[in-house]
Design an enzyme around this catalytic site. Sequence first.
Site, PDB file in Angstrom:
ATOM      1  N   PHE A 112       0.816  -1.220   0.000  1.00 25.82           N
ATOM      2  CA  PHE A 112       0.000   0.000   0.000  1.00 25.82           C
ATOM      3  C   PHE A 112       0.847   1.265   0.000  1.00 25.82           C
ATOM      4  O   PHE A 112       0.387   2.326  -0.433  1.00 25.82           O
ATOM      5  CB  PHE A 112      -0.943  -0.005   1.207  1.00 25.82           C
ATOM      6  CG  PHE A 112      -0.333   0.467   2.497  1.00 25.82           C
ATOM      7  CD1 PHE A 112      -0.528   1.760   2.944  1.00 25.82           C
ATOM      8  CD2 PHE A 112       0.418  -0.400   3.276  1.00 25.82           C
ATOM      9  CE1 PHE A 112       0.022   2.196   4.135  1.00 25.82           C
ATOM     10  CE2 PHE A 112       0.966   0.021   4.476  1.00 25.82           C
ATOM     11  CZ  PHE A 112       0.779   1.320   4.917  1.00 25.82           C
ATOM     12  N   LYS A 113       2.070   1.173   0.457  1.00 26.18           N
ATOM     13  CA  LYS A 113       2.899   2.373   0.552  1.00 26.18           C
ATOM     14  C   LYS A 113       3.259   2.931  -0.822  1.00 26.18           C
ATOM     15  O   LYS A 113       3.631   4.096  -0.952  1.00 26.18           O
ATOM     16  CB  LYS A 113       4.134   2.083   1.392  1.00 26.18           C
ATOM     17  CG  LYS A 113       3.720   1.827   2.841  1.00 26.18           C
ATOM     18  CD  LYS A 113       4.813   1.313   3.729  1.00 26.18           C
ATOM     19  CE  LYS A 113       4.226   1.029   5.108  1.00 26.18           C
ATOM     20  NZ  LYS A 113       5.206   0.547   6.079  1.00 26.18           N
ATOM     21  N   ASP A 114       3.122   2.104  -1.859  1.00 29.12           N
ATOM     22  CA  ASP A 114       3.325   2.600  -3.228  1.00 29.12           C
ATOM     23  C   ASP A 114       2.352   3.736  -3.549  1.00 29.12           C
ATOM     24  O   ASP A 114       2.684   4.639  -4.322  1.00 29.12           O
ATOM     25  CB  ASP A 114       3.121   1.477  -4.247  1.00 29.12           C
ATOM     26  CG  ASP A 114       4.199   0.408  -4.181  1.00 29.12           C
ATOM     27  OD1 ASP A 114       5.325   0.724  -3.763  1.00 29.12           O
ATOM     28  OD2 ASP A 114       3.908  -0.749  -4.535  1.00 29.12           O
ATOM     29  N   LEU A 117       3.660   6.999  -1.699  1.00 34.80           N
ATOM     30  CA  LEU A 117       5.035   7.352  -2.066  1.00 34.80           C
ATOM     31  C   LEU A 117       5.189   7.652  -3.551  1.00 34.80           C
ATOM     32  O   LEU A 117       6.037   8.465  -3.932  1.00 34.80           O
ATOM     33  CB  LEU A 117       5.991   6.236  -1.634  1.00 34.80           C
ATOM     34  CG  LEU A 117       6.305   6.268  -0.133  1.00 34.80           C
ATOM     35  CD1 LEU A 117       6.915   4.964   0.334  1.00 34.80           C
ATOM     36  CD2 LEU A 117       7.235   7.437   0.187  1.00 34.80           C
ATOM     37  N   THR A 145       8.098   0.019   3.516  1.00 41.09           N
ATOM     38  CA  THR A 145       8.376   1.432   3.245  1.00 41.09           C
ATOM     39  C   THR A 145       9.638   1.601   2.413  1.00 41.09           C
ATOM     40  O   THR A 145       9.679   2.410   1.481  1.00 41.09           O
ATOM     41  CB  THR A 145       8.516   2.220   4.565  1.00 41.09           C
ATOM     42  OG1 THR A 145       7.293   2.161   5.270  1.00 41.09           O
ATOM     43  CG2 THR A 145       8.867   3.676   4.294  1.00 41.09           C
TER      44      THR A 145
END
Length: 480
Positions: A112-114, A117, A145
């Site tokens: 999900f951090k894509d 970011l 991350t």
Amino acid sequence: MEYISTRGGVGAVDFEGALFSGYAPDGGLFMPQRIPTLDPNTLRRWSHLSYRELVKELCSHFITAELVPRNTLNDLIDRGFSRFRHKDVVHLSRLKDGLNVLELWHGVTYAFKDLSLSCTGQFLQYFLEKKQKHVTIVVGTSGDTGSSAIESVRGQKNMDIFVLLPKGLCTQIQELQMTTVIEDNVHVFAAHGNSDEIDEPIKELFADVDFTRKYNLMSLNSINWSRIMVQIAHHFYAYFQCAPSLDTTPLPVVEIVVPTGGGGNITAGCIAQKMGLPIRLVAVVNSNDIIHRTVQHGDLSLSESVKATLASAMDIQEPYNVERIFWLLSGSNSHLTKMLMEQFSVSKSVKLPEDLHRKLSETLRSCSASDEDIVQAMQRCWEDNRYLLCPHSAVAAHYHYSQLDGFLSFLFLSSTPRCCLAPASPAKFQDAVLRAGLAPQLPPEITALTAMETRSTPLERGQDWAQALRERIKATAQRW
């Protein structure tokens, strides 16, 4: 829109100032001075928007058009999402017995951090190109991350990124997604310590104001406001996908279940609530249950040690974003927030004031899941749906199943739809999938990692990690 520190010790900055900061100079975290509120008619209009369009609308409320013109902002966000595999960027799977799973993992690194970011990388590049400036990004990671941050800036001439990963505590795939990136601006350190221990040298660097200014240090951990801002969209999209008709007054409530480690996603949910989104939030954690104990008992205190669990990216004992939640729920009380966080920094144990604990428990529900709970949720979801969950998503599914099996489940389910956020693909967690007696499903991009060249610098126990970072940053600066 201006941003202020949760500890009240520095002047207000604009979005660019918050973007290029790690911690605020007074040790706090940046938050909007004012949270915009949306009326029910606006929510009804937004209910027809795609995820991509929701991100654009939300970001435009926190980034002024004078700083980034709206058309430019839209282009940056489109560029950020251009590498996502799913046409809708995220996807909701509607499964048996009201289990709705919002897949947030269709980006390059399957996490999900894509989402946040990829956009944040575009915002950085926009300002850096305008000002012909170079930054040094320092990131600690518990698993996902680091690779998402690397992918957002790899190959960029005006950014160097330094990532610290906990050697042996990430999955092999998570580690390979970082160590196989052989770019001149990517510097990976494999530290023999856990996620909380990795944060210490990073805090030390950011506390050195002269060093931070000289080398333009910034962070892409969820201390960075830009990440929280984009993640607010998860909650709006989940709400609109799962809510019944929005023609009623008041608008219906949706419960959103959030796997929680550092607390960035749950903080974004609290902000979405403040903006007027009618959601009920549940923070779900693994055996590292500090957030669960804080919600239930007002007890913000460390356990004796970090426990290694199947949901390894959530193996965190110091969820730094609770500082933002305390500030938000205390009515922007920077004095109280500063006092609580400084006390926690020294004693690693804080009892919340009664009024703040009451507001926290009214805002959040919470639940913890053991490794056995995680395995059982993965197995049950597969048996019921032939649908594979990652262990972090299974923490959320565990909560759903516990409610489903509860005494009042029929009444509860008939009135309140629920959405579980799924932060990562099961492809990244083969060991957990095998532990559940299930078969991993590996895409070719993941399989290819094992044959690629790797590069990282070890950080041994007893070594001065902060000094090792300083020396590498200084050496890298010679080629700017």
